[in-house]
Design a protein around this motif. Structure first.
Motif: not given
Length: 182
Positions: A84-98, A111-122
């Motif tokens: 992940p490169t945002t704080l969405s948490a999509a990586e932690m759930t089985k929920l998604h549009r099908r 899941v490889i969650n690097d804090p520097e990447l997940s909070a990297s947005q402008p």
């Protein structure tokens, strides 16, 4: 670490921002697919036939990760490694549009969650991502599956998200971003 855990070949699903700003894990003999703006199920339907590899590395925000989960669901094979490169948490759930309501719901296998990447947005995009994460934290306390542990975790998440935006006299620092990512 992504290349090591993903194996080869794999398909890399990502965004223009990630291509421009992040250290992308080159897929070796695999393919690279740009996830464009739009509806998850429409993007996934278009990519399902293009992605040949069984392992998909989703390197991006919630839309990228949800598209990867949906592609695996449509094809009924493969798995997702999420970075992940945002704080969405999509990586932690089985929920998604099908694409089809009969498609299974998929959770990333790795899941490889690097804090520097997940909070990297402008900063402005990170603020929007924070509000999305805060919405998820609130939602966790009121769903039919809420319990004491999930509620306590949600409260702590909300506290940390708020702390990430406090005392910004000198601007958003690495310490602020670390608090948001955690």
């Amino acid at each position: 670490e992504v290349r090591e855990r993903a194996g080869a070949p794999y398909a890399l699903l990502t965004t223009r921002r990630a291509i421009d700003d992040a250290p992308l894990p080159a897929p070796g003999d695999g393919s690279v697919h740009l996830v464009v703006p739009g509806r998850v199920e429409e993007i996934a339907a278009a990519l399902a036939d293009e992605v040949a590899e069984d392992r998909i590395v989703a390197f991006g925000g919630g839309r990228v990760i949800d598209v990867a989960k949906s592609v695996v669901a449509v094809r009924r094979r493969g798995d997702v490694l999420a970075v992940p490169t945002t704080l969405s948490a999509a990586e932690m759930t089985k929920l998604h549009r099908r694409v089809d309501p009969a498609d299974p719901q998929i959770r990333p296998a790795i899941v490889i969650n690097d804090p520097e990447l997940s909070a990297s947005q402008p900063e402005n995009e990170l603020a929007a991502s924070t509000l999305n994460a805060l919405g998820h934290a609130f939602e966790a306390t009121v769903t039919v599956s809420a319990n004491l542990i999930s509620t306590l975790i949600a409260h702590e998440a909300a506290r940390r998200l708020a702390a990430g935006w406090r005392d910004l006299d000198g601007g958003l620092t690495d310490a602020h971003r670390d608090s948001l990512a955690l």
